[in-house]
Scaffold this motif. Structure first.
Motif, PDB file in Angstrom:
ATOM      1  N   SER A  39       0.827  -1.207   0.000  1.00  0.00           N
ATOM      2  CA  SER A  39       0.000   0.000   0.000  1.00  0.00           C
ATOM      3  C   SER A  39       0.859   1.254   0.000  1.00  0.00           C
ATOM      4  O   SER A  39       0.596   2.218  -0.729  1.00  0.00           O
ATOM      5  N   GLU A  40       1.913   1.230   0.816  1.00  0.00           N
ATOM      6  CA  GLU A  40       2.821   2.375   0.853  1.00  0.00           C
ATOM      7  C   GLU A  40       3.520   2.566  -0.490  1.00  0.00           C
ATOM      8  O   GLU A  40       3.736   3.694  -0.937  1.00  0.00           O
ATOM      9  N   ALA A  41       3.885   1.452  -1.148  1.00  0.00           N
ATOM     10  CA  ALA A  41       4.548   1.546  -2.453  1.00  0.00           C
ATOM     11  C   ALA A  41       3.622   2.182  -3.481  1.00  0.00           C
ATOM     12  O   ALA A  41       4.046   3.002  -4.307  1.00  0.00           O
ATOM     13  N   ASP A  69      11.511   3.262  -3.234  1.00  0.00           N
ATOM     14  CA  ASP A  69      12.421   4.376  -3.017  1.00  0.00           C
ATOM     15  C   ASP A  69      13.130   4.203  -1.678  1.00  0.00           C
ATOM     16  O   ASP A  69      12.919   3.250  -0.941  1.00  0.00           O
ATOM     17  N   ASP A  70      13.992   5.153  -1.359  1.00  0.00           N
ATOM     18  CA  ASP A  70      14.814   5.045  -0.154  1.00  0.00           C
ATOM     19  C   ASP A  70      13.966   4.978   1.117  1.00  0.00           C
ATOM     20  O   ASP A  70      14.344   4.324   2.091  1.00  0.00           O
ATOM     21  N   GLN A  71      12.831   5.641   1.107  1.00  0.00           N
ATOM     22  CA  GLN A  71      11.983   5.663   2.299  1.00  0.00           C
ATOM     23  C   GLN A  71      11.376   4.297   2.598  1.00  0.00           C
ATOM     24  O   GLN A  71      11.117   3.965   3.752  1.00  0.00           O
ATOM     25  N   LEU A  72      11.146   3.496   1.565  1.00  0.00           N
ATOM     26  CA  LEU A  72      10.507   2.189   1.756  1.00  0.00           C
ATOM     27  C   LEU A  72      11.511   1.037   1.710  1.00  0.00           C
ATOM     28  O   LEU A  72      11.111  -0.116   1.891  1.00  0.00           O
ATOM     29  N   GLU A  73      12.774   1.334   1.490  1.00  0.00           N
ATOM     30  CA  GLU A  73      13.754   0.260   1.320  1.00  0.00           C
ATOM     31  C   GLU A  73      13.890  -0.597   2.576  1.00  0.00           C
ATOM     32  O   GLU A  73      13.920  -1.836   2.495  1.00  0.00           O
ATOM     33  N   ILE A  74      13.947   0.047   3.731  1.00  0.00           N
ATOM     34  CA  ILE A  74      14.079  -0.701   4.985  1.00  0.00           C
ATOM     35  C   ILE A  74      12.848  -1.565   5.219  1.00  0.00           C
ATOM     36  O   ILE A  74      12.948  -2.744   5.594  1.00  0.00           O
ATOM     37  N   LEU A  75      11.665  -0.992   4.981  1.00  0.00           N
ATOM     38  CA  LEU A  75      10.425  -1.749   5.147  1.00  0.00           C
ATOM     39  C   LEU A  75      10.359  -2.916   4.173  1.00  0.00           C
ATOM     40  O   LEU A  75       9.898  -4.006   4.519  1.00  0.00           O
TER      41      LEU A  75
END
Length: 204
Positions: free
Chosen positions: A71-73, A152-158
């Motif tokens: 969903s975030e993606a 993107d970088d914000q979702l990479e860890i997740l």
């Protein structure tokens, strides 16, 4: 006069190990039965049921994590560096991730509370989910799909966290199936609704 020493008498290989192992297993079952008020057989069955419940709860957790990531993606597709960008491949991968997570979620719900029509459709089309081994390989497959998401970088860890949890869950299913089979010997897949075609034997 004093008899021969023990080392001169041949012994059966593994005999001592068998007795010791059997005694340890009997002792652990006795302790479990004393602590729970159950017989050793009932205590063993209770441990197996607990393991199966924990696996199901773990699958609920990873499904929620996957749905949140996908969903975030999707929500971040139109915003990248302040400019409107739409990545069609990321969109479809995210949709697949949500679909596969919902599929696993639907099966786990059927395991807890069966709906005849839904269980019939799932078993007819996705019978591999109805066994610990098949479900384990399915979870591993979805884990690698998750790691293939171009986030993107914000979702990479997740993304890596979600993929790692799915992968570990799948490996745990396979490990239990092959190396701790006594925990899933009594595993019962939902069967309600299958009588429409004559029972389990008609749907593999």
């Amino acid at each position: 006069m004093y008899g021969e020493p023990d080392w001169t008498t041949p012994s059966t290989p593994g005999a001592g190990t068998t007795v010791e192992s059997g005694a340890a297993e009997q002792f652990s079952q006795t302790v479990a039965s004393q602590n729970t008020g159950l017989s050793p057989t009932e205590a063993k069955q209770d441990n197996a049921n607990c393991a199966q419940v924990l696996l199901s709860i773990l699958n609920f957790a990873i499904c929620g994590l996957m749905a949140f990531l996908a969903s975030e993606a999707i929500l971040t597709l139109n915003w990248s560096g302040g400019a409107a960008v739409f990545d069609i491949s990321t969109f479809f991968v995210a949709i697949y991730m949500i679909t596969f997570a919902l599929l696993l979620l639907a099966y786990e719900i059927m395991w807890w509370k069966t709906i005849d029509s839904v269980n019939f459709l799932l078993r007819k089309n996705f019978g591999f989910l109805y066994g610990i081994r098949g479900k384990g390989f399915y979870i591993i497959f979805v884990a690698f799909l998750c790691l293939g998401l171009e986030a993107d970088d914000q979702l990479e860890i997740l993304m890596y966290t979600t993929g790692a949890f799915w992968l570990l869950s799948g490996i745990l299913h396979i490990f239990v199936y092959f190396w701790r089979p006594h925990l899933v010997d009594t595993y019962q897949a939902p069967t309600k609704g299958l009588s429409k075609t004559g029972g389990d034997s008609d749907i593999i």
